[in-house]
Design a protein around this motif. Structure first.
Motif, PDB file in Angstrom:
ATOM      1  N   THR A  56      28.971  37.834  50.509  1.00  0.00           N
ATOM      2  CA  THR A  56      30.353  37.969  51.228  1.00  0.00           C
ATOM      3  C   THR A  56      31.276  36.595  51.098  1.00  0.00           C
ATOM      4  OG1 THR A  56      29.280  37.041  53.168  1.00  0.00           O
ATOM      5  CG2 THR A  56      29.376  39.750  53.035  1.00  0.00           C
ATOM      6  N   CYS A  57      30.626  35.749  50.189  1.00  0.00           N
ATOM      7  CA  CYS A  57      31.520  34.360  50.199  1.00  0.00           C
ATOM      8  C   CYS A  57      33.001  34.434  49.611  1.00  0.00           C
ATOM      9  CB  CYS A  57      30.496  33.201  49.430  1.00  0.00           C
ATOM     10  SG  CYS A  57      30.815  33.700  47.631  1.00  0.00           S
ATOM     11  N   ALA A  58      33.870  33.325  49.894  1.00  0.00           N
ATOM     12  CA  ALA A  58      35.019  33.497  49.594  1.00  0.00           C
ATOM     13  C   ALA A  58      34.925  33.290  47.837  1.00  0.00           C
ATOM     14  CB  ALA A  58      36.052  32.592  50.153  1.00  0.00           C
ATOM     15  N   PRO A  59      35.667  34.225  47.129  1.00  0.00           N
ATOM     16  CA  PRO A  59      35.393  33.909  45.782  1.00  0.00           C
ATOM     17  C   PRO A  59      36.031  32.613  45.137  1.00  0.00           C
ATOM     18  CG  PRO A  59      36.269  36.135  46.038  1.00  0.00           C
ATOM     19  CD  PRO A  59      36.413  35.252  47.372  1.00  0.00           C
ATOM     20  N   LEU A  60      36.892  32.227  45.713  1.00  0.00           N
ATOM     21  CA  LEU A  60      37.508  30.838  45.135  1.00  0.00           C
ATOM     22  C   LEU A  60      36.971  29.455  46.063  1.00  0.00           C
ATOM     23  CD1 LEU A  60      41.292  31.710  44.292  1.00  0.00           C
ATOM     24  CD2 LEU A  60      39.226  31.451  42.689  1.00  0.00           C
TER      25      LEU A  60
ATOM     26  N   GLU B  89      36.213  41.106  43.825  1.00  0.00           N
ATOM     27  CA  GLU B  89      35.363  40.693  45.105  1.00  0.00           C
ATOM     28  C   GLU B  89      33.769  41.119  45.025  1.00  0.00           C
ATOM     29  OE1 GLU B  89      37.313  40.384  48.797  1.00  0.00           O
ATOM     30  OE2 GLU B  89      38.867  38.866  47.728  1.00  0.00           O
ATOM     31  N   GLY B  90      33.441  41.445  43.967  1.00  0.00           N
ATOM     32  CA  GLY B  90      32.176  41.924  43.416  1.00  0.00           C
ATOM     33  C   GLY B  90      31.516  41.163  42.480  1.00  0.00           C
ATOM     34  N   VAL B  91      30.396  41.450  42.286  1.00  0.00           N
ATOM     35  CA  VAL B  91      29.660  41.066  41.024  1.00  0.00           C
ATOM     36  C   VAL B  91      30.444  41.185  39.760  1.00  0.00           C
ATOM     37  CG1 VAL B  91      28.710  43.188  40.131  1.00  0.00           C
ATOM     38  CG2 VAL B  91      27.243  41.084  39.918  1.00  0.00           C
ATOM     39  N   LYS B  92      30.580  39.706  38.998  1.00  0.00           N
ATOM     40  CA  LYS B  92      31.379  39.896  37.717  1.00  0.00           C
ATOM     41  C   LYS B  92      30.576  39.282  36.492  1.00  0.00           C
ATOM     42  CE  LYS B  92      34.470  41.507  36.860  1.00  0.00           C
ATOM     43  NZ  LYS B  92      34.478  42.711  36.177  1.00  0.00           N
ATOM     44  N   GLU B  93      30.465  39.931  35.375  1.00  0.00           N
ATOM     45  CA  GLU B  93      30.222  39.456  34.062  1.00  0.00           C
ATOM     46  C   GLU B  93      31.266  39.705  33.084  1.00  0.00           C
ATOM     47  OE1 GLU B  93      28.037  39.583  30.061  1.00  0.00           O
ATOM     48  OE2 GLU B  93      29.347  41.182  31.081  1.00  0.00           O
ATOM     49  N   SER B  94      31.714  38.753  32.334  1.00  0.00           N
ATOM     50  CA  SER B  94      32.535  39.117  31.147  1.00  0.00           C
ATOM     51  C   SER B  94      32.018  38.015  29.934  1.00  0.00           C
ATOM     52  CB  SER B  94      33.964  38.442  31.665  1.00  0.00           C
ATOM     53  OG  SER B  94      34.931  38.882  30.783  1.00  0.00           O
TER      54      SER B  94
ATOM     55  N   ARG C  75      25.446  44.130  49.353  1.00  0.00           N
ATOM     56  CA  ARG C  75      25.443  43.253  50.133  1.00  0.00           C
ATOM     57  C   ARG C  75      26.996  42.474  50.381  1.00  0.00           C
ATOM     58  NH1 ARG C  75      20.206  39.671  48.183  1.00  0.00           N
ATOM     59  NH2 ARG C  75      18.712  41.342  47.895  1.00  0.00           N
ATOM     60  N   ALA C  76      27.595  42.895  49.375  1.00  0.00           N
ATOM     61  CA  ALA C  76      29.013  42.325  49.554  1.00  0.00           C
ATOM     62  C   ALA C  76      30.028  43.011  50.372  1.00  0.00           C
ATOM     63  CB  ALA C  76      29.909  41.873  48.076  1.00  0.00           C
ATOM     64  N   GLY C  77      29.361  44.268  50.768  1.00  0.00           N
ATOM     65  CA  GLY C  77      30.167  45.287  51.523  1.00  0.00           C
ATOM     66  C   GLY C  77      30.737  46.444  50.678  1.00  0.00           C
ATOM     67  N   PHE C  78      30.483  46.515  49.482  1.00  0.00           N
ATOM     68  CA  PHE C  78      30.839  47.949  49.081  1.00  0.00           C
ATOM     69  C   PHE C  78      30.067  49.089  49.416  1.00  0.00           C
ATOM     70  CE2 PHE C  78      33.335  46.286  44.821  1.00  0.00           C
ATOM     71  CZ  PHE C  78      33.417  44.822  45.399  1.00  0.00           C
TER      72      PHE C  78
END
Ligand code: SF4
Length: 575
Positions: free
Chosen positions: A51-55, A89-94, A536-539
């Motif tokens: 739930t943290c702030a992404p930036l 605002e969720g998991v990210k892989e690029s 866990r992020a709320g999705f």
């Protein structure tokens, strides 16, 4: 900084940008069997509050080469970058090609975890080498596009280094910002494009990461003879696959005709699925004009050393001078038909500017499509599209709206037709016509992303909703495994034909005893970890949906809607 020259085992490198310190530690046991995308998901779950702030300082920016990276196995040296996404605002892989992954493994880096946030304004360059890490001021590169910044860094640090850097888009922390990597010819053209990771790098105060592995070592191979044998089998399968030749000749630009034929080529902000100008943006036409133009044009080009497919290209103008490299299907689709533009030269020039800003051309192209529907430009007006891209460079309020992606643009201008899932723009496959890829957009923890599970090549009726969930599931599991290995999506031609080579390569390199089902094991584990982070992020299941308008507004020419049931979507992860 710690001197690590005496110890080049595969380790976790942690860089604290507040204290400007490096700490190197052994890889935790439960991380060892993962790499690339799977390892990112594991680290995020273990170390980042969902739930943290992404930036904010609690988010982490992570670089993780895949499990097979380090030995120039064809098309298998990709670098995965991840964190909590500023866009979804969720998991990210690029992941991206180029040289960053290869050079990181030669420093013995299993994962580079960039933590915390700087306390003062200013820009830094992080230099990694066998001597450790050091920070140098990068204020002279502020506002400089990647095409100018990269040569300056190369002249400062030597032509042998790998570089991952952000453009002005990342500096402005725009949610469409990615991270550019040098290709094998030292051009910053291979982008970790999706999900706003360039904004996260900007929030860490880093303009660039320079990786100097000159005195590094190749990662060890436990059983060299077995490894070479498996490599030979993989190469044989890859070269024998008919798609390999097609991608060598036409690159990803082979796709416009195919998508158009299925009625799935997004046109005029996803309002139609077939484009009257498709011939002029086709791979066949592009190949023809590049061969005629000659000069710096190349119809086939490798983004990384050792790739035998060479799907990339160098798009030259009428004078033969390079306009941009590469020019790929997704960019063509989103900046071409989606904006009703049928001139490849115009699309290439827009692509150059977007790359230079360090932005995702899919997200920006989709935002421009919505902007056109909102009346900010006429469909087909490439000069106006270029002006809007320039607004982003100037950092005007309008430019920042566009640079924050398609959802922000749609919200600000009151447009219902926003082609996005989980906040991220769809790529150039219309989910109402290519429904399996629509299932991928809906259910992937990454948000709308064709590389998470593209289904267009499957021999099925793409309009039949009943077969799409299984199809997408298989494709998503495969892709999650390939991304964990560091394999390009097109390396899948070889692994698909000879899946046992995944087992053999891993066992030979690491002295493991994995079984033939390793593709399933790694793919499923990766997807489950990612989904867990999002939960866990709320999705909720509400985010696993194609936009509602696509379920009721028919798409010409087939007049199809997205009609895979919500029940089936909700059962996607029940395997
Ligand atoms: S197939 Fe294309 S994207 Fe994949 S590694 Fe080769 S050049 Fe790069």
């Amino acid at each position: 900084m710690e001197n690590i020259s005496a110890n080049r085992q595969i380790k976790i490198w942690r860089v604290d940008v507040r204290e400007q310190q490096l700490a190197i530690s052994p890889t935790p046991d439960h991380w060892v069997h993962l790499g690339g995308r799977g390892l990112l998901a594991r680290i995020l779950l273990d170390e980042v509050e969902p739930t943290c702030a992404p930036l904010g300082p609690r988010n982490k920016l992570i670089f993780a080469p895949g499990l097979l990276v380090g030995h120039m196995l064809s098309s298998c040296d990709r670098i995965s970058v991840g964190g909590k996404s500023p866009l979804t605002e969720g998991v990210k892989e690029s992941n991206a090609g180029g040289s960053t992954g290869l050079q990181m493994t030669r420093l013995g880096i299993k994962a580079l975890i960039i933590e915390d946030a700087p306390t003062e304004a200013g820009w830094w360059m992080l230099h990694l080498s066998p001597a450790g890490a050091r920070f140098e001021q990068a204020d002279d590169l502020v506002g400089v596009g990647v095409y100018d910044a990269a040569p300056r860094l190369l002249s400062r640090y030597g032509g042998h280094v790998a570089i991952a850097l952000i453009g002005p888009g990342g500096e402005m922390r725009l949610s469409a910002a990615g991270i550019q990597n040098l290709d094998k010819d030292k051009v910053p053209s291979r982008i970790n494009a999706r999900g706003g990771l360039g904004a996260l790098m900007g929030a860490k105060g880093l303009k660039a990461i320079v990786i100097d592995a000159k005195d590094g070592d190749k990662p060890p191979i436990a059983h060299l003879e077995e490894y070479r044998k498996a490599q030979k089998e993989f190469n044989k399968a890859l070269l024998a696959h008919p798609q390999t030749k097609i991608y060598a000749d036409y690159g990803t630009a082979a796709m416009p005709r195919m998508s158009n034929g299925f009625g799935g080529l997004p046109t005029r902000n996803f309002s139609e699925g077939a484009f009257e100008g498709v011939e002029k943006i086709s791979g066949e036409y592009m190949r023809q004009i590049l061969l005629q133009r000659g000069g710096e044009s190349e119809t086939t080009h490798a983004c990384m050393a050792g790739c035998t497919i060479r799907c990339s290209n160098i798009f030259g103008g009428e004078d033969g001078k390079a306009i941009v490299s590469p020019l790929e299907y997704e960019t063509i689709g989103l900046l071409g038909p989606n904006l009703s533009i049928a001139e490849l030269d115009d699309i290439a020039r827009m692509c150059y500017q977007i790359n230079d800003l360090g932005l995702d051309s899919i997200e920006v192209g989709a935002a421009l499509g919505v902007a056109a529907e909102a009346g900010l430009m006429q469909f087909g007006d490439s000069a106006r599209a270029m002006e809007l891209i320039d607004e982003i460079r100037k950092g005007t309020p309008l430019g920042r709206i566009l640079g924050n992606g398609v959802v922000t643009t749609g919200r600000v201008f009151g447009v219902e037709h926003v082609p996005a899932v989980k906040g991220q723009a769809m790529s150039a496959y219309e989910p109402r016509a290519i429904k399996g890829t629509g299932v991928t957009y809906a259910t992937s923890p990454q948000g709308a992303d064709h590389t998470a599970g593209l289904t267009i090549r499957a021999k099925v009726d793409h309009l039949d909703p009943s077969v799409q969930v299984d199809l997408s599931r298989k494709s998503q599991i495969n892709m999650a495994c390939y991304d964990t290995l560091g394999a390009c999506i097109f390396a899948g031609f070889g692994f698909g034909a000879a899946p046992e080579t995944i087992r053999d390569l891993l066992n030979a390199r690491y002295d493991w005893q994995v079984e033939a089902d390793i593709l399933q094991v790694l793919g499923k584990e990766t997807l489950k970890l990612e989904r867990e982070f999002n939960l866990r992020a709320g999705f909720t299941s509400a985010q696993d949906r194609i936009p509602e308008w696509m379920t009721r507004q028919p798409l010409p020419p087939h007049n199809a809607v997205f009609d895979v049931s919500e029940k089936e979507l909700d059962e996607f992860f029940n395997w």
